[in-house]
Design an enzyme around this catalytic site. Sequence first.
Site, PDB file in Angstrom:
ATOM      1  N   ASN A 152      -4.064   6.478   5.831  1.00 36.51           N
ATOM      2  CA  ASN A 152      -4.157   5.548   6.848  1.00 36.51           C
ATOM      3  C   ASN A 152      -3.213   5.285   7.823  1.00 36.51           C
ATOM      4  OD1 ASN A 152      -2.942   4.591   3.984  1.00 36.51           O
ATOM      5  ND2 ASN A 152      -2.104   2.931   5.033  1.00 36.51           N
ATOM      6  N   GLN A 180     -10.367   4.880   4.869  1.00 31.58           N
ATOM      7  CA  GLN A 180     -10.061   5.311   6.125  1.00 31.58           C
ATOM      8  C   GLN A 180     -11.106   6.383   6.730  1.00 31.58           C
ATOM      9  OE1 GLN A 180      -8.106   3.924   8.502  1.00 31.58           O
ATOM     10  NE2 GLN A 180      -7.131   2.474   7.237  1.00 31.58           N
ATOM     11  N   HIS A 202     -14.611  -3.524   5.829  1.00 30.68           N
ATOM     12  CA  HIS A 202     -13.652  -4.237   7.033  1.00 30.68           C
ATOM     13  C   HIS A 202     -12.980  -3.128   7.883  1.00 30.68           C
ATOM     14  CE1 HIS A 202      -9.300  -4.701   6.301  1.00 30.68           C
ATOM     15  NE2 HIS A 202      -9.557  -4.365   4.782  1.00 30.68           N
ATOM     16  N   THR A 238     -20.574 -13.582  -9.712  1.00 32.88           N
ATOM     17  CA  THR A 238     -21.854 -13.629  -8.687  1.00 32.88           C
ATOM     18  C   THR A 238     -21.431 -12.691  -7.284  1.00 32.88           C
ATOM     19  OG1 THR A 238     -22.043 -16.063  -9.484  1.00 32.88           O
ATOM     20  CG2 THR A 238     -23.141 -15.388  -7.380  1.00 32.88           C
ATOM     21  N   CYS A 326      11.147  -3.381   9.123  1.00 31.79           N
ATOM     22  CA  CYS A 326      10.629  -4.751   9.364  1.00 31.79           C
ATOM     23  C   CYS A 326       9.272  -5.076   9.222  1.00 31.79           C
ATOM     24  CB  CYS A 326      11.264  -5.200  10.802  1.00 31.79           C
ATOM     25  SG  CYS A 326      13.045  -5.017  11.160  1.00 31.79           S
TER      26      CYS A 326
HETATM   27  C1  LIG Z   1      -7.138  -0.804   4.056  1.00 30.26           C
HETATM   28  C2  LIG Z   1      -6.844   0.192   2.963  1.00 30.26           C
HETATM   29  C3  LIG Z   1      -7.223  -0.230   1.715  1.00 30.26           C
HETATM   30  C4  LIG Z   1      -7.405  -1.716   1.119  1.00 30.26           C
HETATM   31  O1  LIG Z   1      -8.635  -2.059   1.359  1.00 30.26           O
HETATM   32  P1  LIG Z   1      -8.888  -3.514   1.362  1.00 30.26           P
HETATM   33  O2  LIG Z   1     -10.270  -3.747   1.616  1.00 30.26           O
HETATM   34  O3  LIG Z   1      -7.995  -4.180   2.666  1.00 30.26           O
HETATM   35  O4  LIG Z   1      -8.537  -4.013   0.222  1.00 30.26           O
HETATM   36  C5  LIG Z   1      -7.158   0.923   0.695  1.00 30.26           C
HETATM   37  N1  LIG Z   1      -6.814   2.277   1.102  1.00 30.26           N
HETATM   38  C6  LIG Z   1      -6.741   2.485   2.201  1.00 30.26           C
HETATM   39  C7  LIG Z   1      -6.441   3.886   2.789  1.00 30.26           C
HETATM   40  C8  LIG Z   1      -6.684   1.519   3.264  1.00 30.26           C
HETATM   41  O5  LIG Z   1      -6.704   1.845   4.862  1.00 30.26           O
END
Ligand SMILES: *Cc1c(COP(=O)(O)O)cnc(C)c1O
Length: 392
Positions: A152, A180, A202, A238, A326
């Site tokens: 990522n 990713q 997402h 659910t 940071c």
């Molecule tokens: C964003 C991400 C996650 C976490 O996924 P969420 O749906 O935000 O919990 C796990 N692994 C990688 C490589 C990601 O980029």
Amino acid sequence: MNKRVYLDYSATTPMKQEVLDAMMPYFNVSFGNPSSIYTYGRESKGAIDKARDIIAKSLNSSPDEIFFTAGGSESDNWAVKGIAYANRSKGKHIITTNVEHHAVLHTCEYLEKEGYEVTYLSVDEYGLISIDQLKAAIRPDTILITIMFANNEIGTIQPIKEIGQIARNNNVYFHTDAVQAYGNMKIDVNELGIDLMSVSAHKLYGPKGTGALYIKKGVKIHQLIHGGGQEKRRRAGTENVPGIVGFAKAVQLAHENLEDHIKHITSLRDKLITGLKEKIQYLKLNGHPTKRLPGNVNYSIEFVEGESLLLSLDMVGIACSSGSACTSGSLDPSHVLMAIGLTHEVAHGSLRLTVGDFTSEEDIDYVIEKLPPIVEKLRQMSPLYEKVKGGN
Ligand SMILES: *Cc1c(COP(=O)(O)O)cnc(C)c1O
């Protein structure tokens, strides 16, 4: 003045309008509990079944191998802990890498406290694991190899098919965090020899809080969430019906437009890489030159500090991220940048710009125009930079 350019698609993506439209009826019209037997319930149940089919098809898996979760983090936790708990009579050794997402890394560290042993493979300067080191790490008590599909932060894509082959040859389960990669490349779980795979909605233009774990038929795994009999009695609660419907819509769109999507973001990525390189000195591209996600740019910009960069960029409406201390929420810079061998100083000046479907050529031009003077201004405040320049 109000221009805004979003270049943080690896953090999250905006939902597509079609995704939102598909979800809407399931909030207040077809809102029934999928476990209810009357029409409201059956409508919801039908929507989930359809979503499961779409997601299964996109991976060349079967619908009864797809389990909905509350996102990538839950899927990672389930895969790693679930395999560890279900297979401890065989052994308590797990192999992973030191560049995983924290959802995998922190889960492995947690299991170490419970008496499991974890081997953290190191990576080379591009972020790639060594196949020989992986082979050498396997022991008779190894139960799981968990290695991410694509990173990522730096976008490096691991040799998944070779890892799958090694896992198979040694009778060890293979889990990959493909959060990713999903939607950014073709993934066929059978061809790649994957036993478990985490995905999240997402990160591919779907809703937050929805994901899935692919679990190959026959894999021995414990459940994490106990309660009702949902998800074939393996993940209680659910179902998030609108989320699941939106996830499937996003996957369908990604699947149908994969070629165009890859072409579009690859060309924007390369334009950004070249454009910045031409205008800014002392840049280092982090990650692999070719084995990298189509939308990922990660530059270390020497003699500047990541957080100052982010703040200055935000003032001109550009949103992106950095691996500096940071922003990583600790005193140390990102573990991934450390793992590829960057010094603290160089890691502190890293900038991750990730492009996506809604990024335009003009957005890229805007960044190539705005970033170089910001870097120059910040460098003027760096004593180290003055010394380097003076030496030239
Ligand atoms: C964003 C991400 C996650 C976490 O996924 P969420 O749906 O935000 O919990 C796990 N692994 C990688 C490589 C990601 O980029």
